[in-house]
Design a protein around this motif. Structure first.
Motif, PDB file in Angstrom:
ATOM      1  N   PHE B  94       0.874  -1.193   0.000  1.00  0.00           N
ATOM      2  CA  PHE B  94       0.000   0.000   0.000  1.00  0.00           C
ATOM      3  C   PHE B  94       0.904   1.235   0.000  1.00  0.00           C
ATOM      4  O   PHE B  94       1.207   1.796   1.060  1.00  0.00           O
ATOM      5  CB  PHE B  94      -0.919  -0.012   1.226  1.00  0.00           C
ATOM      6  N   PRO B 139     -12.482   2.953   4.121  1.00  0.00           N
ATOM      7  CA  PRO B 139     -11.362   2.933   5.067  1.00  0.00           C
ATOM      8  C   PRO B 139     -10.926   4.336   5.464  1.00  0.00           C
ATOM      9  O   PRO B 139     -11.228   5.302   4.770  1.00  0.00           O
ATOM     10  CB  PRO B 139     -10.259   2.217   4.274  1.00  0.00           C
ATOM     11  N   VAL B 141      -7.447   5.212   6.354  1.00  0.00           N
ATOM     12  CA  VAL B 141      -6.111   5.546   5.862  1.00  0.00           C
ATOM     13  C   VAL B 141      -5.983   5.258   4.368  1.00  0.00           C
ATOM     14  O   VAL B 141      -5.397   6.045   3.625  1.00  0.00           O
ATOM     15  CB  VAL B 141      -5.049   4.732   6.652  1.00  0.00           C
ATOM     16  N   LEU B 142      -6.532   4.142   3.947  1.00  0.00           N
ATOM     17  CA  LEU B 142      -6.388   3.728   2.547  1.00  0.00           C
ATOM     18  C   LEU B 142      -7.378   4.467   1.657  1.00  0.00           C
ATOM     19  O   LEU B 142      -8.522   4.698   2.056  1.00  0.00           O
ATOM     20  CB  LEU B 142      -6.628   2.220   2.426  1.00  0.00           C
ATOM     21  N   TYR B 171      -5.203  -6.928  -2.257  1.00  0.00           N
ATOM     22  CA  TYR B 171      -6.646  -7.194  -2.365  1.00  0.00           C
ATOM     23  C   TYR B 171      -7.307  -6.399  -3.498  1.00  0.00           C
ATOM     24  O   TYR B 171      -8.249  -5.633  -3.271  1.00  0.00           O
ATOM     25  CB  TYR B 171      -7.371  -6.903  -1.037  1.00  0.00           C
ATOM     26  N   PRO B 172      -6.815  -6.567  -4.724  1.00  0.00           N
ATOM     27  CA  PRO B 172      -7.411  -5.817  -5.845  1.00  0.00           C
ATOM     28  C   PRO B 172      -8.826  -6.326  -6.149  1.00  0.00           C
ATOM     29  O   PRO B 172      -9.165  -7.475  -5.845  1.00  0.00           O
ATOM     30  CB  PRO B 172      -6.484  -6.127  -7.025  1.00  0.00           C
ATOM     31  N   GLU B 173      -9.603  -5.466  -6.701  1.00  0.00           N
ATOM     32  CA  GLU B 173     -10.987  -5.830  -7.035  1.00  0.00           C
ATOM     33  C   GLU B 173     -11.225  -5.508  -8.507  1.00  0.00           C
ATOM     34  O   GLU B 173     -10.993  -4.371  -8.938  1.00  0.00           O
ATOM     35  CB  GLU B 173     -11.933  -5.013  -6.155  1.00  0.00           C
ATOM     36  N   TYR B 198      -5.563   0.001  -3.567  1.00  0.00           N
ATOM     37  CA  TYR B 198      -5.563   1.017  -2.509  1.00  0.00           C
ATOM     38  C   TYR B 198      -4.166   1.579  -2.287  1.00  0.00           C
ATOM     39  O   TYR B 198      -3.173   0.853  -2.411  1.00  0.00           O
ATOM     40  CB  TYR B 198      -6.080   0.425  -1.192  1.00  0.00           C
ATOM     41  N   ILE B 200      -1.998   4.953   0.108  1.00  0.00           N
ATOM     42  CA  ILE B 200      -2.108   5.851   1.274  1.00  0.00           C
ATOM     43  C   ILE B 200      -1.833   7.279   0.812  1.00  0.00           C
ATOM     44  O   ILE B 200      -0.857   7.517   0.088  1.00  0.00           O
ATOM     45  CB  ILE B 200      -1.121   5.407   2.378  1.00  0.00           C
TER      46      ILE B 200
END
Lengths: 195, 209
Positions: B94, B139, B141-142, B171-173, B198, B200
Protein backbone atom coordinates in the motif's frame (compact mmCIF):
# COMPACT_ATOMS: atom_id res chain seq x y z
CA UNK A 1 -32.11 30.81 84.88
CA UNK A 2 -30.50 33.97 86.14
CA UNK A 3 -32.08 36.37 83.65
CA UNK A 4 -35.61 35.05 84.24
CA UNK A 5 -35.30 34.66 87.99
CA UNK A 6 -34.36 38.31 88.51
CA UNK A 7 -37.83 39.54 87.48
CA UNK A 8 -39.88 36.75 89.04
CA UNK A 9 -41.76 37.38 92.29
CA UNK A 10 -40.71 35.01 95.08
CA UNK A 11 -43.19 32.45 96.46
CA UNK A 12 -42.94 29.13 98.30
CA UNK A 13 -46.68 28.29 98.05
CA UNK A 14 -46.83 25.32 95.67
CA UNK A 15 -50.61 25.62 95.31
CA UNK A 16 -50.20 29.19 94.21
CA UNK A 17 -47.30 29.02 91.81
CA UNK A 18 -45.84 32.07 90.28
CA UNK A 19 -46.41 31.97 86.51
CA UNK A 20 -43.56 32.77 84.18
CA UNK A 21 -44.03 36.07 82.39
CA UNK A 22 -44.81 35.84 78.66
CA UNK A 23 -41.67 37.80 77.73
CA UNK A 24 -40.33 36.84 74.24
CA UNK A 25 -36.69 37.38 75.26
CA UNK A 26 -37.05 35.09 78.20
CA UNK A 27 -38.58 32.43 75.98
CA UNK A 28 -35.79 32.82 73.46
CA UNK A 29 -33.21 32.59 76.24
CA UNK A 30 -34.87 29.42 77.57
CA UNK A 31 -34.96 27.90 74.11
CA UNK A 32 -31.31 28.65 73.43
CA UNK A 33 -30.22 27.24 76.76
CA UNK A 34 -32.35 24.07 76.55
CA UNK A 35 -32.58 23.12 72.88
CA UNK A 36 -30.39 25.56 70.96
CA UNK A 37 -27.21 24.34 72.64
CA UNK A 38 -27.99 20.75 71.75
CA UNK A 39 -28.55 21.77 68.14
CA UNK A 40 -25.37 23.83 68.21
CA UNK A 41 -23.36 20.86 69.43
CA UNK A 42 -25.02 18.67 66.79
CA UNK A 43 -24.17 21.17 64.04
CA UNK A 44 -20.61 21.50 65.33
CA UNK A 45 -20.21 17.73 65.20
CA UNK A 46 -21.48 17.67 61.61
CA UNK A 47 -19.24 20.58 60.65
CA UNK A 48 -16.20 18.90 62.17
CA UNK A 49 -17.06 15.61 60.47
CA UNK A 50 -17.52 17.32 57.11
CA UNK A 51 -14.31 19.26 57.62
CA UNK A 52 -12.45 16.03 58.30
CA UNK A 53 -14.05 14.28 55.31
CA UNK A 54 -13.33 17.24 53.08
CA UNK A 55 -9.75 17.43 54.28
CA UNK A 56 -9.26 13.72 53.57
CA UNK A 57 -10.94 13.84 50.14
CA UNK A 58 -9.10 17.02 49.20
CA UNK A 59 -5.84 15.28 49.92
CA UNK A 60 -6.89 12.30 47.79
CA UNK A 61 -7.98 14.65 45.02
CA UNK A 62 -4.72 16.61 45.12
CA UNK A 63 -2.68 13.41 45.06
CA UNK A 64 -4.63 12.22 42.02
CA UNK A 65 -4.18 15.58 40.26
CA UNK A 66 -0.47 15.45 40.91
CA UNK A 67 -0.34 11.89 39.62
CA UNK A 68 -2.20 12.85 36.43
CA UNK A 69 0.04 15.87 35.82
CA UNK A 70 3.16 13.84 36.41
CA UNK A 71 2.03 11.13 33.99
CA UNK A 72 1.07 13.64 31.32
CA UNK A 73 4.12 15.85 31.67
CA UNK A 74 6.85 13.33 32.35
CA UNK A 75 5.62 10.39 30.25
CA UNK A 76 3.08 11.18 27.59
CA UNK A 77 4.34 14.65 26.67
CA UNK A 78 7.81 13.44 25.80
CA UNK A 79 8.38 13.99 22.05
CA UNK A 80 9.46 10.38 21.61
CA UNK A 81 6.29 9.05 23.18
CA UNK A 82 4.05 11.45 21.27
CA UNK A 83 5.66 10.44 18.00
CA UNK A 84 5.33 6.73 18.84
CA UNK A 85 1.71 7.18 19.87
CA UNK A 86 0.87 8.90 16.56
CA UNK A 87 2.79 6.28 14.62
CA UNK A 88 1.19 3.29 16.34
CA UNK A 89 -2.26 4.82 16.05
CA UNK A 90 -1.74 5.26 12.30
CA UNK A 91 -0.44 1.71 11.92
CA UNK A 92 -3.38 0.32 13.87
CA UNK A 93 -5.73 2.27 11.60
CA UNK A 94 -3.91 0.85 8.58
CA UNK A 95 -4.23 -2.70 9.92
CA UNK A 96 -7.95 -2.12 10.53
CA UNK A 97 -8.31 -0.78 7.00
CA UNK A 98 -6.50 -3.75 5.52
CA UNK A 99 -8.81 -6.10 7.40
CA UNK A 100 -11.82 -4.13 6.16
CA UNK A 101 -10.62 -4.22 2.56
CA UNK A 102 -9.80 -7.91 2.85
CA UNK A 103 -13.21 -8.78 4.30
CA UNK A 104 -15.04 -6.76 1.67
CA UNK A 105 -13.03 -7.80 -1.36
CA UNK A 106 -15.45 -8.87 -4.07
CA UNK A 107 -14.07 -11.81 -6.03
CA UNK A 108 -15.59 -10.77 -9.32
CA UNK A 109 -13.62 -13.35 -11.32
CA UNK A 110 -15.93 -16.04 -9.91
CA UNK A 111 -18.93 -14.00 -10.95
CA UNK A 112 -17.49 -13.43 -14.40
CA UNK A 113 -16.95 -17.18 -14.72
CA UNK A 114 -20.63 -17.79 -13.84
CA UNK A 115 -21.74 -15.17 -16.36
CA UNK A 116 -19.52 -16.51 -19.15
CA UNK A 117 -20.73 -20.07 -18.48
CA UNK A 118 -24.37 -19.08 -18.85
CA UNK A 119 -23.83 -16.74 -21.81
CA UNK A 120 -25.33 -18.11 -25.07
CA UNK A 121 -22.90 -18.81 -27.90
CA UNK A 122 -24.63 -16.37 -30.24
CA UNK A 123 -24.00 -13.44 -27.89
CA UNK A 124 -20.91 -11.34 -28.08
CA UNK A 125 -19.83 -9.88 -24.75
CA UNK A 126 -18.35 -6.41 -25.11
CA UNK A 127 -18.03 -5.06 -21.58
CA UNK A 128 -18.81 -6.23 -18.09
CA UNK A 129 -18.87 -3.88 -15.12
CA UNK A 130 -19.09 -4.68 -11.44
CA UNK A 131 -20.35 -2.19 -8.87
CA UNK A 132 -20.67 -3.94 -5.54
CA UNK A 133 -23.02 -6.84 -6.18
CA UNK A 134 -24.52 -5.26 -9.28
CA UNK A 135 -23.31 -6.40 -12.68
CA UNK A 136 -23.85 -4.68 -15.99
CA UNK A 137 -23.20 -6.47 -19.29
CA UNK A 138 -22.95 -4.84 -22.68
CA UNK A 139 -23.76 -7.43 -25.34
CA UNK A 140 -24.41 -7.96 -29.03
CA UNK A 141 -27.02 -10.36 -30.33
CA UNK A 142 -28.60 -11.20 -33.67
CA UNK A 143 -32.19 -11.74 -32.59
CA UNK A 144 -34.63 -10.69 -29.90
CA UNK A 145 -35.76 -14.21 -29.05
CA UNK A 146 -32.38 -15.15 -27.66
CA UNK A 147 -32.33 -11.95 -25.61
CA UNK A 148 -35.64 -12.77 -23.97
CA UNK A 149 -34.60 -16.38 -23.46
CA UNK A 150 -31.36 -15.24 -21.82
CA UNK A 151 -33.22 -12.80 -19.60
CA UNK A 152 -35.61 -15.55 -18.53
CA UNK A 153 -32.65 -17.84 -17.73
CA UNK A 154 -31.06 -15.13 -15.63
CA UNK A 155 -34.28 -14.61 -13.67
CA UNK A 156 -34.38 -18.31 -12.86
CA UNK A 157 -30.76 -18.40 -11.73
CA UNK A 158 -30.77 -18.80 -7.91
CA UNK A 159 -27.57 -16.76 -7.57
CA UNK A 160 -29.12 -13.74 -9.27
CA UNK A 161 -31.85 -11.41 -8.08
CA UNK A 162 -34.94 -11.76 -10.27
CA UNK A 163 -34.98 -8.03 -10.96
CA UNK A 164 -33.07 -8.25 -14.27
CA UNK A 165 -33.08 -5.11 -16.41
CA UNK A 166 -32.57 -5.18 -20.18
CA UNK A 167 -32.22 -2.11 -22.34
CA UNK A 168 -31.72 -1.96 -26.06
CA UNK A 169 -29.63 0.70 -27.71
CA UNK A 170 -31.51 3.26 -29.78
CA UNK A 171 -29.86 2.15 -33.03
CA UNK A 172 -31.01 -1.39 -32.50
CA UNK A 173 -34.59 -0.30 -31.96
CA UNK A 174 -34.64 1.74 -35.11
CA UNK A 175 -32.87 -0.60 -37.53
CA UNK A 176 -34.12 -3.75 -39.15
CA UNK A 177 -33.21 -6.17 -36.37
CA UNK A 178 -33.11 -9.26 -38.60
CA UNK A 179 -30.19 -7.96 -40.63
CA UNK A 180 -27.88 -6.41 -38.03
CA UNK A 181 -26.42 -6.96 -34.56
CA UNK A 182 -28.58 -5.77 -31.70
CA UNK A 183 -26.65 -3.94 -29.01
CA UNK A 184 -28.18 -4.27 -25.59
CA UNK A 185 -27.26 -4.09 -21.93
CA UNK A 186 -28.34 -6.39 -19.16
CA UNK A 187 -27.97 -5.45 -15.52
CA UNK A 188 -28.72 -7.53 -12.49
CA UNK A 189 -27.65 -8.10 -8.93
CA UNK A 190 -25.94 -11.11 -7.39
CA UNK A 191 -27.61 -12.39 -4.26
CA UNK A 192 -25.13 -12.42 -1.39
CA UNK A 193 -25.25 -14.55 1.73
CA UNK A 194 -26.23 -11.49 3.82
CA UNK A 195 -29.42 -10.92 1.83
CA UNK B 1 -64.62 25.47 98.84
CA UNK B 2 -64.26 28.61 96.74
CA UNK B 3 -60.52 28.67 97.53
CA UNK B 4 -60.15 25.05 96.38
CA UNK B 5 -61.92 25.81 93.08
CA UNK B 6 -59.55 28.76 92.53
CA UNK B 7 -56.49 26.58 93.11
CA UNK B 8 -57.84 24.02 90.65
CA UNK B 9 -58.29 26.71 88.01
CA UNK B 10 -54.76 27.94 88.60
CA UNK B 11 -53.39 24.38 88.28
CA UNK B 12 -55.27 23.88 85.00
CA UNK B 13 -53.91 27.22 83.76
CA UNK B 14 -50.35 26.09 84.64
CA UNK B 15 -50.82 22.80 82.71
CA UNK B 16 -52.36 24.62 79.74
CA UNK B 17 -49.50 27.13 79.78
CA UNK B 18 -46.88 24.36 79.86
CA UNK B 19 -48.57 22.58 76.94
CA UNK B 20 -48.62 25.75 74.84
CA UNK B 21 -45.00 26.40 75.72
CA UNK B 22 -44.00 22.85 74.71
CA UNK B 23 -45.83 23.10 71.37
CA UNK B 24 -44.22 26.51 70.74
CA UNK B 25 -40.77 25.08 71.54
CA UNK B 26 -41.36 22.12 69.27
CA UNK B 27 -42.53 24.26 66.34
CA UNK B 28 -39.66 26.67 66.72
CA UNK B 29 -37.15 23.81 67.10
CA UNK B 30 -38.45 22.15 63.91
CA UNK B 31 -38.18 25.48 62.13
CA UNK B 32 -34.55 25.95 63.24
CA UNK B 33 -33.71 22.35 62.38
CA UNK B 34 -35.19 22.85 58.88
CA UNK B 35 -33.15 26.03 58.44
CA UNK B 36 -29.99 24.20 59.48
CA UNK B 37 -30.78 21.29 57.17
CA UNK B 38 -31.38 23.57 54.18
CA UNK B 39 -28.78 26.23 54.92
CA UNK B 40 -25.87 24.37 56.47
CA UNK B 41 -26.00 20.60 56.17
CA UNK B 42 -27.31 20.35 52.60
CA UNK B 43 -24.48 22.46 51.04
CA UNK B 44 -21.81 20.56 52.94
CA UNK B 45 -23.25 17.21 51.90
CA UNK B 46 -23.41 18.47 48.28
CA UNK B 47 -19.79 19.60 48.54
CA UNK B 48 -18.75 16.16 49.73
CA UNK B 49 -20.71 14.52 46.91
CA UNK B 50 -19.01 16.84 44.38
CA UNK B 51 -15.64 15.94 45.82
CA UNK B 52 -16.41 12.25 45.56
CA UNK B 53 -17.51 12.67 41.93
CA UNK B 54 -14.31 14.57 41.13
CA UNK B 55 -12.22 11.88 42.78
CA UNK B 56 -14.04 9.21 40.80
CA UNK B 57 -13.38 11.08 37.52
CA UNK B 58 -9.74 11.59 38.38
CA UNK B 59 -9.34 7.92 39.27
CA UNK B 60 -10.82 7.00 35.88
CA UNK B 61 -8.40 9.41 34.19
CA UNK B 62 -5.45 7.90 36.06
CA UNK B 63 -6.57 4.43 35.00
CA UNK B 64 -6.86 5.54 31.37
CA UNK B 65 -3.43 7.13 31.48
CA UNK B 66 -1.95 3.98 33.02
CA UNK B 67 -3.56 1.87 30.30
CA UNK B 68 -2.24 4.22 27.65
CA UNK B 69 1.29 4.15 29.04
CA UNK B 70 1.22 0.36 29.30
CA UNK B 71 -0.20 0.01 25.78
CA UNK B 72 2.50 2.30 24.46
CA UNK B 73 5.19 0.21 26.15
CA UNK B 74 3.73 -3.03 24.79
CA UNK B 75 3.36 -1.63 21.28
CA UNK B 76 6.93 -0.35 21.33
CA UNK B 77 8.17 -3.79 22.38
CA UNK B 78 6.11 -5.49 19.66
CA UNK B 79 7.17 -2.96 17.05
CA UNK B 80 10.86 -3.40 17.82
CA UNK B 81 10.39 -7.17 18.03
CA UNK B 82 9.51 -7.70 14.36
CA UNK B 83 6.49 -5.64 13.36
CA UNK B 84 8.82 -2.92 12.05
CA UNK B 85 9.80 -5.23 9.15
CA UNK B 86 6.17 -6.14 8.42
CA UNK B 87 5.26 -2.45 8.27
CA UNK B 88 8.15 -1.86 5.90
CA UNK B 89 6.71 -4.62 3.67
CA UNK B 90 3.30 -2.98 3.81
CA UNK B 91 4.79 0.16 2.30
CA UNK B 92 5.33 -1.88 -0.88
CA UNK B 93 1.77 -3.25 -0.89
CA UNK B 94 0.00 0.00 0.00
CA UNK B 95 2.36 2.71 -1.22
CA UNK B 96 2.17 6.36 -0.35
CA UNK B 97 3.12 7.36 -3.86
CA UNK B 98 1.08 6.40 -6.90
CA UNK B 99 3.77 4.23 -8.45
CA UNK B 100 2.54 0.86 -7.10
CA UNK B 101 6.00 -0.63 -7.62
CA UNK B 102 5.07 -4.05 -6.21
CA UNK B 103 1.93 -4.21 -8.35
CA UNK B 104 3.94 -3.23 -11.44
CA UNK B 105 6.61 -5.78 -10.64
CA UNK B 106 4.09 -8.58 -10.23
CA UNK B 107 1.45 -7.88 -12.86
CA UNK B 108 3.70 -8.58 -15.81
CA UNK B 109 4.85 -11.89 -14.30
CA UNK B 110 1.25 -12.86 -13.55
CA UNK B 111 0.14 -11.99 -17.08
CA UNK B 112 3.07 -13.96 -18.55
CA UNK B 113 2.35 -16.97 -16.36
CA UNK B 114 -1.24 -17.09 -17.65
CA UNK B 115 -0.21 -16.72 -21.31
CA UNK B 116 -1.07 -13.05 -21.61
CA UNK B 117 1.05 -10.18 -22.77
CA UNK B 118 0.82 -6.90 -20.94
CA UNK B 119 0.16 -4.25 -23.60
CA UNK B 120 -0.38 -1.19 -21.46
CA UNK B 121 -0.87 -0.19 -17.84
CA UNK B 122 -2.02 3.13 -16.41
CA UNK B 123 -3.09 4.51 -13.05
CA UNK B 124 -5.71 7.10 -12.35
CA UNK B 125 -7.75 8.49 -9.52
CA UNK B 126 -10.66 6.32 -8.49
CA UNK B 127 -14.09 7.71 -9.14
CA UNK B 128 -17.12 6.40 -7.31
CA UNK B 129 -19.62 4.80 -9.68
CA UNK B 130 -22.51 7.12 -10.35
CA UNK B 131 -25.01 4.30 -10.70
CA UNK B 132 -25.65 1.11 -8.83
CA UNK B 133 -24.96 0.42 -5.22
CA UNK B 134 -22.18 2.29 -3.51
CA UNK B 135 -19.42 0.14 -2.12
CA UNK B 136 -19.83 0.06 1.67
CA UNK B 137 -16.06 -0.04 2.28
CA UNK B 138 -14.81 3.31 3.53
CA UNK B 139 -11.36 2.93 5.07
CA UNK B 140 -9.69 5.70 7.08
CA UNK B 141 -6.11 5.55 5.86
CA UNK B 142 -6.39 3.73 2.55
CA UNK B 143 -7.82 5.44 -0.49
CA UNK B 144 -8.95 3.59 -3.59
CA UNK B 145 -7.03 4.04 -6.82
CA UNK B 146 -7.70 2.71 -10.31
CA UNK B 147 -5.35 0.60 -12.40
CA UNK B 148 -6.20 0.00 -16.04
CA UNK B 149 -4.38 -2.81 -17.81
CA UNK B 150 -4.56 -3.89 -21.43
CA UNK B 151 -3.63 -7.51 -21.94
CA UNK B 152 -3.54 -9.69 -25.02
CA UNK B 153 -4.10 -13.39 -24.81
CA UNK B 154 -6.42 -16.36 -25.11
CA UNK B 155 -9.88 -15.60 -23.76
CA UNK B 156 -10.04 -19.11 -22.31
CA UNK B 157 -7.40 -18.09 -19.77
CA UNK B 158 -9.04 -14.83 -18.81
CA UNK B 159 -10.65 -16.12 -15.61
CA UNK B 160 -7.33 -17.60 -14.45
CA UNK B 161 -5.65 -14.25 -15.05
CA UNK B 162 -8.33 -12.39 -13.09
CA UNK B 163 -8.11 -14.88 -10.22
CA UNK B 164 -4.34 -14.40 -10.09
CA UNK B 165 -4.79 -10.65 -9.99
CA UNK B 166 -7.33 -10.96 -7.18
CA UNK B 167 -4.93 -13.07 -5.14
CA UNK B 168 -2.31 -10.32 -5.06
CA UNK B 169 -1.55 -9.03 -1.53
CA UNK B 170 -3.17 -5.62 -2.04
CA UNK B 171 -6.65 -7.19 -2.36
CA UNK B 172 -7.41 -5.82 -5.84
CA UNK B 173 -10.99 -5.83 -7.04
CA UNK B 174 -11.96 -6.29 -10.69
CA UNK B 175 -14.25 -3.42 -11.60
CA UNK B 176 -14.65 -3.69 -15.31
CA UNK B 177 -13.61 -6.00 -18.16
CA UNK B 178 -13.87 -4.95 -21.79
CA UNK B 179 -13.56 -7.49 -24.59
CA UNK B 180 -12.22 -6.60 -28.00
CA UNK B 181 -14.28 -7.97 -30.88
CA UNK B 182 -11.22 -8.74 -32.92
CA UNK B 183 -9.33 -12.01 -32.69
CA UNK B 184 -5.92 -11.84 -34.33
CA UNK B 185 -4.21 -14.49 -36.49
CA UNK B 186 -2.87 -16.26 -33.41
CA UNK B 187 -6.32 -16.47 -31.86
CA UNK B 188 -5.51 -13.80 -29.31
CA UNK B 189 -7.93 -11.17 -28.02
CA UNK B 190 -7.20 -7.89 -26.30
CA UNK B 191 -8.88 -7.19 -22.97
CA UNK B 192 -9.05 -4.07 -20.88
CA UNK B 193 -9.32 -4.74 -17.17
CA UNK B 194 -10.10 -1.98 -14.68
CA UNK B 195 -8.92 -2.85 -11.18
CA UNK B 196 -9.44 -1.09 -7.87
CA UNK B 197 -6.40 -1.04 -5.60
CA UNK B 198 -5.56 1.02 -2.51
CA UNK B 199 -2.85 3.48 -1.61
CA UNK B 200 -2.11 5.85 1.27
CA UNK B 201 -2.57 9.57 0.75
CA UNK B 202 -0.14 10.81 3.41
CA UNK B 203 3.33 10.79 1.73
CA UNK B 204 5.07 10.62 5.14
CA UNK B 205 2.94 7.85 6.57
CA UNK B 206 5.78 5.33 6.82
CA UNK B 207 8.44 7.91 7.72
CA UNK B 208 6.76 9.59 10.69
CA UNK B 209 9.13 11.71 12.74
Amino acid sequence: MPLASKNLPQSINLLDPVLEPEDIWTKAYNWIVNIGRVLLVFVEIIVLAVFYIRYTYDKVKNDLTEDINRKILSVLSLPENRRDERKFRSYLNLIDDIKLVQDNQKLNSDRLAIILDTLPQEFELQTISFVGNRVSLSLLSRDFDSISAYTADLKENPLIDENVKVSLSKEAEEEDFYSTDIEFTVSFKFITSEE
Amino acid sequence: MAKSSLSREKALKVIENSRQKAVGYLVFTLFVVSLLLIGAIRPTVLTVIDLLTEIEEKEATVEKLDNKINALKELRTEYNGGIRDSIADLSMVFPTRGDFSLFLANIEKIADSQGFGLVNISFEKYTEPSEGEINPVSPDVLVPWTVIINVRGDSANLIKLLKSIESMPMYPEIQNVSFSNKVDDQGMTTFTVVIKVYKIEDPEFYEMK
